[in-house]
Design a protein around this motif. Structure first.
Motif, PDB file in Angstrom:
ATOM      1  N   GLN A   1      10.488  10.549  -7.024  1.00  0.00           N
ATOM      2  CA  GLN A   1      10.010   9.919  -6.215  1.00  0.00           C
ATOM      3  C   GLN A   1      10.707   9.853  -4.770  1.00  0.00           C
ATOM      4  O   GLN A   1      12.067   9.266  -4.497  1.00  0.00           O
TER       5      GLN A   1
ATOM      6  N   LYS B   1      10.108   2.329  -7.433  1.00  0.00           N
ATOM      7  CA  LYS B   1      10.232   2.710  -8.550  1.00  0.00           C
ATOM      8  C   LYS B   1       9.872   2.542  -9.628  1.00  0.00           C
ATOM      9  O   LYS B   1       8.766   4.266  -9.713  1.00  0.00           O
TER      10      LYS B   1
ATOM     11  N   THR C   1      -2.344   0.916  -4.354  1.00  0.00           N
ATOM     12  CA  THR C   1      -2.238  -0.402  -3.783  1.00  0.00           C
ATOM     13  C   THR C   1      -0.996  -1.767  -4.994  1.00  0.00           C
ATOM     14  O   THR C   1      -1.535  -1.638  -5.858  1.00  0.00           O
TER      15      THR C   1
ATOM     16  N   ARG D   1       2.969  -1.465   4.182  1.00  0.00           N
ATOM     17  CA  ARG D   1       2.686   0.115   3.293  1.00  0.00           C
ATOM     18  C   ARG D   1       4.055   0.997   3.128  1.00  0.00           C
ATOM     19  O   ARG D   1       4.796   1.008   4.498  1.00  0.00           O
TER      20      ARG D   1
ATOM     21  N   GLU E   1       5.356   5.630   2.284  1.00  0.00           N
ATOM     22  CA  GLU E   1       4.523   6.637   1.996  1.00  0.00           C
ATOM     23  C   GLU E   1       5.449   7.295   1.128  1.00  0.00           C
ATOM     24  O   GLU E   1       6.414   6.763   0.868  1.00  0.00           O
ATOM     25  N   PHE E   2       4.186   8.082   0.548  1.00  0.00           N
ATOM     26  CA  PHE E   2       5.164   8.862  -0.810  1.00  0.00           C
ATOM     27  C   PHE E   2       5.370   9.875  -0.673  1.00  0.00           C
ATOM     28  O   PHE E   2       4.667  10.537  -0.116  1.00  0.00           O
TER      29      PHE E   2
ATOM     30  N   PHE F   1      10.366   7.396  -1.047  1.00  0.00           N
ATOM     31  CA  PHE F   1       9.108   6.583  -0.211  1.00  0.00           C
ATOM     32  C   PHE F   1       9.676   6.588   1.027  1.00  0.00           C
ATOM     33  O   PHE F   1      11.404   6.547   1.317  1.00  0.00           O
TER      34      PHE F   1
ATOM     35  N   GLU G   1       0.671  -1.107  -0.096  1.00  0.00           N
ATOM     36  CA  GLU G   1      -0.350   0.334  -0.081  1.00  0.00           C
ATOM     37  C   GLU G   1       1.238   1.486   0.172  1.00  0.00           C
ATOM     38  O   GLU G   1       1.659   1.621   0.827  1.00  0.00           O
ATOM     39  N   VAL G   2       1.100   2.198  -1.080  1.00  0.00           N
ATOM     40  CA  VAL G   2       1.808   3.261  -1.000  1.00  0.00           C
ATOM     41  C   VAL G   2       0.728   4.431  -0.399  1.00  0.00           C
ATOM     42  O   VAL G   2      -0.569   4.478  -0.698  1.00  0.00           O
TER      43      VAL G   2
ATOM     44  N   PHE H   1       6.013   2.049  -9.786  1.00  0.00           N
ATOM     45  CA  PHE H   1       5.150   3.259  -9.046  1.00  0.00           C
ATOM     46  C   PHE H   1       4.694   4.195  -9.999  1.00  0.00           C
ATOM     47  O   PHE H   1       3.678   5.132 -10.101  1.00  0.00           O
TER      48      PHE H   1
END
Length: 306
Positions: A43, A28, A15, A76, A78-79, A45, A4-5, A31
């Motif tokens: 990006q 990456k 997701t 999960r 975090e972005f 994360f 989960e992002v 995503f």
């Protein structure tokens, strides 16, 4: 596995279905396929903030697997959108190319850049000629170093840095050159100027040698810190800044111009901040514990004062 992002506020973005053995780089790319706007360099994360932490662990762009960070199926990350990016070498080129071109304009075309001055000198003083040559040589050296010596820990930086850095370098180039090459400029003692610029050239040579030593410490893209050794690094943590600062101090002494001293002071202030931060990182990294070497006692940047 399902990953989960989420945004930094906790909002679920998407997701991703990703291989358990996938690296951060592969994450990456995955995503980016979800949203083409967020190319890899844009990006970042991090892991969710744990109790007692102020920020989450950053997932670094190396061959390390996501699972190595303790992320499992249903986890999960975090972005953060780092914004539009631009290559380090591109930024360095333009911030150095500008001063190299701008400064000589006031030297070569006083008739057009000082139209309000009726008394135009027939020739520049020796110090003005030498100062112009020194300035151009310095920034030409910087450009050559950018493409042949420097190795950057990060490939890109925010594009806003291009405009900020260029404004600083280009603006000071025009400011310093305007007064040093002014038709009413009074040249200082020639012997003092020649001696100061001669020593300044030695500082540039020392700065070049320092950059070569730093370049040999790591491979391109490598972020791990190492203890610099040899040359002035045996005494000073940031020997490259030491030589740079002294070079501009000596240039200012040679031309005896307030804008030059101001440029040297602002540059020295910024480099001192960087040096203090790097010195602290090296001392924290090399603390002498758990088999790690202990960082030797050294001046930070400007002995015997700092």
């Amino acid at each position: 596995m399902k990953l989960e992002v989420v945004s930094r506020s906790g909002r679920v973005i998407t997701t991703l279905d990703i291989n358990p053995d996938a690296t951060v780089g592969e994450l990456k790319k995955k995503f980016q396929s979800y949203n083409r706007k967020y190319y890899v360099a844009r990006q970042r994360f991090t892991l969710p903030v744990k109790p007692g932490e102020t920020r989450g662990t950053v997932l670094s762009d190396d061959a390390k697997r996501i699972a190595d960070y303790g992320v499992s199926d249903g986890g999960r990350v975090e972005f953060k959108d780092l914004g539009p990016q631009i290559g380090y070498s591109t930024v360095f080129f333009w911030e150095y190319f500008g001063p190299m071109v701008i400064y000589p304009l006031f030297f070569l075309f006083p008739k057009y850049l000082y139209p309000h001055i009726s008394a135009q000198p027939s020739a520049h003083a020796l110090v003005q000629q030498a100062a112009c040559a020194y300035w151009v040589l310095h920034y030409a050296k910087r450009i050559v170093e950018t493409f042949t010596i420097h190795k950057f820990g990060h490939a890109t930086m925010p594009i806003a840095n291009l405009f900020r850095n260029c404004a600083y370098y280009w603006g000071f180039a025009a400011y310093v050159s305007y007064f040093v090459n002014h038709p009413l400029y009074t040249a200082p003692n020639e012997t003092v100027s020649k001696a100061a610029l001669g020593l300044a050239l030695l500082m540039q040579a020392g700065n070049l040698r320092s950059h070569i030593i730093l370049s040999n410490l790591r491979a391109p893209g490598e972020k791990d810190y190492k203890i610099p050794r040899g040359f002035l690094f045996n005494l000073v943590t940031c020997a490259n800044y030491t030589f740079e600062i002294w070079g501009w101090i000596l240039y200012s002494i040679a031309v005896q111009s307030i804008p030059a001293f101001l440029f040297a002071a602002v540059g020295a202030g910024q480099m001192t901040q960087w040096a203090i931060a790097k010195h602290a990182r090296l001392r924290k990294t090399f603390d002498g514990k758990d088999g790690r070497p202990k960082y030797p006692r050294r001046w930070i940047v400007f002995p015997p004062f700092l």
